[in-house]
Design a protein around this motif. Structure first.
Motif, PDB file in Angstrom:
ATOM      1  N   PHE A 148      33.495  42.300 -32.569  1.00 37.70           N
ATOM      2  CA  PHE A 148      33.370  41.200 -33.580  1.00 37.70           C
ATOM      3  C   PHE A 148      32.791  40.070 -32.934  1.00 37.70           C
ATOM      4  CE2 PHE A 148      34.798  37.327 -35.753  1.00 37.70           C
ATOM      5  CZ  PHE A 148      34.341  37.627 -37.032  1.00 37.70           C
ATOM      6  N   LYS A 180      33.832  38.825 -41.558  1.00 41.04           N
ATOM      7  CA  LYS A 180      34.417  39.947 -41.273  1.00 41.04           C
ATOM      8  C   LYS A 180      34.336  40.931 -42.761  1.00 41.04           C
ATOM      9  CE  LYS A 180      37.866  38.774 -37.964  1.00 41.04           C
ATOM     10  NZ  LYS A 180      39.622  38.308 -38.077  1.00 41.04           N
ATOM     11  N   TRP A 200      31.204  47.561 -34.681  1.00 38.22           N
ATOM     12  CA  TRP A 200      31.176  46.760 -36.205  1.00 38.22           C
ATOM     13  C   TRP A 200      29.903  46.812 -36.437  1.00 38.22           C
ATOM     14  CZ3 TRP A 200      35.325  43.404 -37.449  1.00 38.22           C
ATOM     15  CH2 TRP A 200      36.514  43.312 -36.704  1.00 38.22           C
TER      16      TRP A 200
END
Length: 303
Positions: A168, A196, A206
């Motif tokens: 992330f 997110k 991600w």
């Protein structure tokens, strides 16, 4: 993508697919207070998420508004269909038409060129003259033409959306470098939650939640079409409008204001300092301006 949210006890939060037709299911986030008095529809920008409006939705729900936001096809949890690739413009207007039928009327909050261009196109149609237009509209950093500035901004967003990240933190670094480092948020936590919702976590990766086929179409012509200026078609919208813009883009917005007012004569301006395109709608200044405009009796915040 994160899909958990803490809400007050008297506000129901739901997130899931809504079938608008047998072939079209879109992902909707709904904040619904008990005994709500009006509905507010929120539309995200070119690359965004229905969750972009969660902070604003809580503010509006606390004032008695039901807030609906949806992922456009190819973004977030709404799947991209071949039909949408061929008839995206028509389908986007059909989605708007479906929401405008909500009982009690619908106000709208639309962001950037992705949301603004479709709402404006909808309001140029006869649908808007038949009682299916919002009473109040918030345009947040809108764009109506595919100029060089918008193309540059879109290319940076598309570069981010086409990447994969091992963490992330790596995704956040790339996202900030795509232009979001200049956008103000109410807090770092809100900024991280905002991002997110733009990502799927699949295994150790991600991945931005945007269909690659949609990005390829953007790279060819841009979301609104090469050289198209939506304001050339007047909307003649008589409802109240709040126009939020970042102070660092004052010249761009004022250059367009005379033409904008031909479609939207009842417009109040709200300048946001210390932030940049596309605005997060999480800072106190932005939240109070939009909430007061939607639920109040006045024309909105002058800035």
């Amino acid at each position: 993508m994160s899909d958990t949210l803490t809400t007050p006890a008297d506000v129901s939060f739901k997130s899931g697919l809504m079938a608008l037709s047998p072939s079209l299911k879109i992902h909707v986030r709904a904040h619904e207070p008990q005994g709500f008095t009006k509905t507010v529809l929120c539309m995200h920008g070119a690359i965004g998420s229905s969750a972009d409006f969660d902070v604003l939705a809580r503010s509006l729900a606390a004032k008695g508004c039901r807030v609906l936001a949806y992922d456009r096809p190819g973004i977030g949890y709404t799947l991209l269909t071949e039909d949408y690739l061929q008839r995206g413009y028509v389908i986007n207007l059909a989605i708007l038409h479906a929401f405008m039928k909500s009982a009690g009327g619908v106000d709208t909050v639309v962001c950037s060129s992705g949301g603004a261009s479709y709402l404006h196109a909808y309001l140029t149609r006869k649908d808007g003259e038949a009682g299916l237009a919002p009473a109040r509209v918030v345009y947040c950093e809108p764009g109506f033409e595919m100029n060089s500035e918008i193309k540059k901004s879109l290319s940076l967003r598309v570069a981010f959306a086409g990447s994969r990240f091992s963490s992330f933190e790596q995704a956040k670094t790339a996202w900030l470098e795509s232009g979001w480092d200049r956008v103000a948020f109410g807090s770092e936590t809100q900024r991280d939650e905002f991002l997110k919702h733009w990502l799927f976590q699949i295994g150790d990766e991600w991945i931005p939640a945007v269909d690659r086929r949609l990005m390829q179409a953007w790279l060819k012509t841009g979301e609104e079409g090469q050289g198209v200026d939506a304001l050339r078609m007047p909307a003649s919208f008589q409802g109240q409008v709040l126009y939020l813009y970042s102070a660092d883009r004052l010249a761009y917005h004022m250059d367009r204001m005379a033409e904008f007012k031909r479609s939207y004569p009842q417009v109040a301006l709200c300048e946001i300092e210390g932030s940049a395109h596309p605005l997060s709608l999480t800072t106190e200044r932005e939240l109070s301006a939009v909430t007061d405009f939607i639920v109040g009796d006045g024309p909105g915040a002058q800035g």
